[in-house]
Structures are given as C-alpha cells and as structure tokens.
Design an enzyme around this catalytic site. Structure first.
Site, PDB file in Angstrom:
ATOM      1  N   GLY A  29       9.501 -88.344  32.268  1.00 36.46           N
ATOM      2  CA  GLY A  29       9.341 -88.376  31.124  1.00 36.46           C
ATOM      3  C   GLY A  29      10.492 -87.428  30.441  1.00 36.46           C
ATOM      4  O   GLY A  29      10.863 -86.296  30.984  1.00 36.46           O
ATOM      5  N   GLN A  64      14.456 -81.977  24.599  1.00 39.48           N
ATOM      6  CA  GLN A  64      15.090 -81.378  25.860  1.00 39.48           C
ATOM      7  C   GLN A  64      16.671 -81.580  25.683  1.00 39.48           C
ATOM      8  O   GLN A  64      17.348 -80.757  26.917  1.00 39.48           O
ATOM      9  CB  GLN A  64      14.143 -82.001  26.854  1.00 39.48           C
ATOM     10  CG  GLN A  64      12.892 -81.724  26.847  1.00 39.48           C
ATOM     11  CD  GLN A  64      12.068 -82.351  28.132  1.00 39.48           C
ATOM     12  OE1 GLN A  64      11.861 -83.491  28.102  1.00 39.48           O
ATOM     13  NE2 GLN A  64      12.166 -81.664  29.336  1.00 39.48           N
ATOM     14  N   CYS A 113       8.166 -79.814  34.602  1.00 37.29           N
ATOM     15  CA  CYS A 113       9.173 -80.316  33.304  1.00 37.29           C
ATOM     16  C   CYS A 113      10.499 -79.868  33.521  1.00 37.29           C
ATOM     17  O   CYS A 113      10.783 -79.026  34.343  1.00 37.29           O
ATOM     18  CB  CYS A 113       8.419 -79.371  32.256  1.00 37.29           C
ATOM     19  SG  CYS A 113       9.678 -79.822  30.844  1.00 37.29           S
ATOM     20  N   LEU A 114      11.171 -80.984  33.499  1.00 41.07           N
ATOM     21  CA  LEU A 114      12.794 -80.840  33.701  1.00 41.07           C
ATOM     22  C   LEU A 114      13.483 -79.635  33.023  1.00 41.07           C
ATOM     23  O   LEU A 114      14.484 -79.065  33.401  1.00 41.07           O
ATOM     24  CB  LEU A 114      13.498 -82.167  33.154  1.00 41.07           C
ATOM     25  CG  LEU A 114      13.134 -83.178  33.974  1.00 41.07           C
ATOM     26  CD1 LEU A 114      13.735 -84.550  33.249  1.00 41.07           C
ATOM     27  CD2 LEU A 114      13.429 -83.357  35.536  1.00 41.07           C
ATOM     28  N   HIS A 128       2.320 -84.506  27.120  1.00 42.42           N
ATOM     29  CA  HIS A 128       3.445 -83.346  27.422  1.00 42.42           C
ATOM     30  C   HIS A 128       4.705 -83.506  26.831  1.00 42.42           C
ATOM     31  O   HIS A 128       5.264 -82.672  26.186  1.00 42.42           O
ATOM     32  CB  HIS A 128       3.608 -83.590  29.109  1.00 42.42           C
ATOM     33  CG  HIS A 128       4.883 -82.774  29.513  1.00 42.42           C
ATOM     34  ND1 HIS A 128       4.626 -81.811  30.622  1.00 42.42           N
ATOM     35  CD2 HIS A 128       6.091 -82.538  29.194  1.00 42.42           C
ATOM     36  CE1 HIS A 128       5.752 -81.190  30.785  1.00 42.42           C
ATOM     37  NE2 HIS A 128       6.689 -81.733  29.941  1.00 42.42           N
ATOM     38  N   GLU A 129       4.938 -85.029  26.717  1.00 35.75           N
ATOM     39  CA  GLU A 129       6.531 -85.199  26.022  1.00 35.75           C
ATOM     40  C   GLU A 129       5.951 -85.127  24.299  1.00 35.75           C
ATOM     41  O   GLU A 129       7.264 -84.529  23.679  1.00 35.75           O
ATOM     42  CB  GLU A 129       6.748 -86.825  26.050  1.00 35.75           C
ATOM     43  CG  GLU A 129       6.959 -87.054  27.439  1.00 35.75           C
ATOM     44  CD  GLU A 129       7.896 -85.821  28.312  1.00 35.75           C
ATOM     45  OE1 GLU A 129       8.733 -85.375  27.672  1.00 35.75           O
ATOM     46  OE2 GLU A 129       7.758 -85.780  29.564  1.00 35.75           O
ATOM     47  N   HIS A 140       6.544 -81.386  23.481  1.00 28.75           N
ATOM     48  CA  HIS A 140       7.926 -81.022  23.432  1.00 28.75           C
ATOM     49  C   HIS A 140       8.615 -81.314  22.016  1.00 28.75           C
ATOM     50  O   HIS A 140       9.268 -80.456  21.533  1.00 28.75           O
ATOM     51  CB  HIS A 140       8.851 -82.039  24.194  1.00 28.75           C
ATOM     52  CG  HIS A 140       9.013 -81.392  25.621  1.00 28.75           C
ATOM     53  ND1 HIS A 140       9.488 -80.156  26.161  1.00 28.75           N
ATOM     54  CD2 HIS A 140       8.662 -82.062  26.923  1.00 28.75           C
ATOM     55  CE1 HIS A 140       9.457 -80.018  27.226  1.00 28.75           C
ATOM     56  NE2 HIS A 140       8.855 -81.100  27.960  1.00 28.75           N
TER      57      HIS A 140
HETATM   58 NI    NI Z   1       8.697 -81.661  30.123  1.00 27.34          NI
END
Ligand code: NI
Length: 171
Positions: free
Chosen positions: A46, A51, A95-96, A137-138, A141
C-alpha cells in the site's frame, strides 16, 4: 510512468494532513499510476500520496500481489473514508516510510471503505483481514499518522532515533 521518492520518518511532511481531491482528473490518475509503480518497485502492499510528498487524499493498495506471482491488481482510491468498522485485529505492521521496523497494531477487523476509483466513480469496498488493516494504515497516512503513532511512546522514540541515525549515516 515515473517512480517517486518515498519519504521516510522522521520527516515533517509525513505529518501533514492531505486534502480531498475535487475530482479524479488526468493528473490524479497519473499520480495513482506513479504511486502504484513506486509501491510495486518498493515491494509494498500500500502507498499513500503523503508518502511521496503529495498532500492529496489518494491511496493505492494491492495486498494480493505477493500471493499471485506478481500479477498486479491495484485498488486506487481518492478521498477514501471508512464508513463502517467492526471487531478488532492485531497485525504486525510495517511501512515503506518506516524502513526495517515492524510492530503489532490493533485495528478494526472488518471495515467498509468509500471513495472514488481511478475513473472517478464512487465505490464501496468491504474489507477484512490484511486488506482492512492496509486501508486503515493508508488512510492514517493521509491524516499524518504513522503506524508507530499507535504504539508506546518509548518504542516509537527508539524506532525514530534509529531511523534518524540511519539517515545521518546516509547523508
Ligand atoms: Ni505506511
């Protein structure tokens, strides 16, 4: 398609609250495509526009990618909103934007998400398990919230310190 740079914590841009997109224009579609390209390259499931430094409420998720031998089936959503939630699930999240760290986070187990797809049509998606976790989660963000904001202050500060050190070493 262009691969975008993924911001990593600590970075104040990850704390910004994203704004709704007025419509799914060609520019928004291009952003969606570039985000998908970026997500697949980074082997994430995701990605939120926040991000990649874009303060628009746009996300892409594909939790099936690893299971389906690399067949891509991204779900794009603009202005995603959780309209129903039920139950509880604990998931070990990564998470990236928080590289090399994971932590257990408690979220709703079943959710219903509403948003606009890449064609600008309103869609409602029922999600459970990892897909429900990923949407929550997204969407977090987009509100400037990372998964580490859901864990203890002590654990969060240890992770942030390590990430800060890692950044300094890379400079
Ligand atoms: Ni993330």
């Amino acid at each position: 398609m262009t691969r975008l740079t993924i911001l990593t914590a600590p970075d104040s841009r990850l704390k910004r609250k994203a704004l709704p997109v007025p419509a799914v224009t060609d520019a928004v579609r291009r952003l969606m495509e570039n985000m998908a390209e970026t997500m697949y390259y980074a082997q994430g499931i995701g990605l939120a526009a926040t991000q990649v430094g874009v303060t628009q409420r746009v996300i892409v998720v594909d939790v099936e990618y690893a299971k389906k031998d690399g067949k891509r089936s991204p779900i794009f959503l603009a202005n995603p909103e959780i309209i129903r939630q039920d139950g509880e699930i604990v998931w070990n999240e990564g998470c990236l934007s928080v590289p090399e760290h994971t932590s257990d986070v408690t979220r709703s187990a079943q959710i219903q998400v509403k948003g606009l797809n890449q064609h600008g049509q309103e869609v409602i998606i029922d999600a459970d398990d990892v897909l429900a976790v990923c949407f929550q989660h997204e969407i977090d963000h987009l509100d400037g919230i990372l998964f580490i904001d859901h864990i203890s202050r002590l654990k969060r500060s240890i992770i942030l310190q390590k990430l800060k050190k890692k950044k300094q070493n890379e400079e």
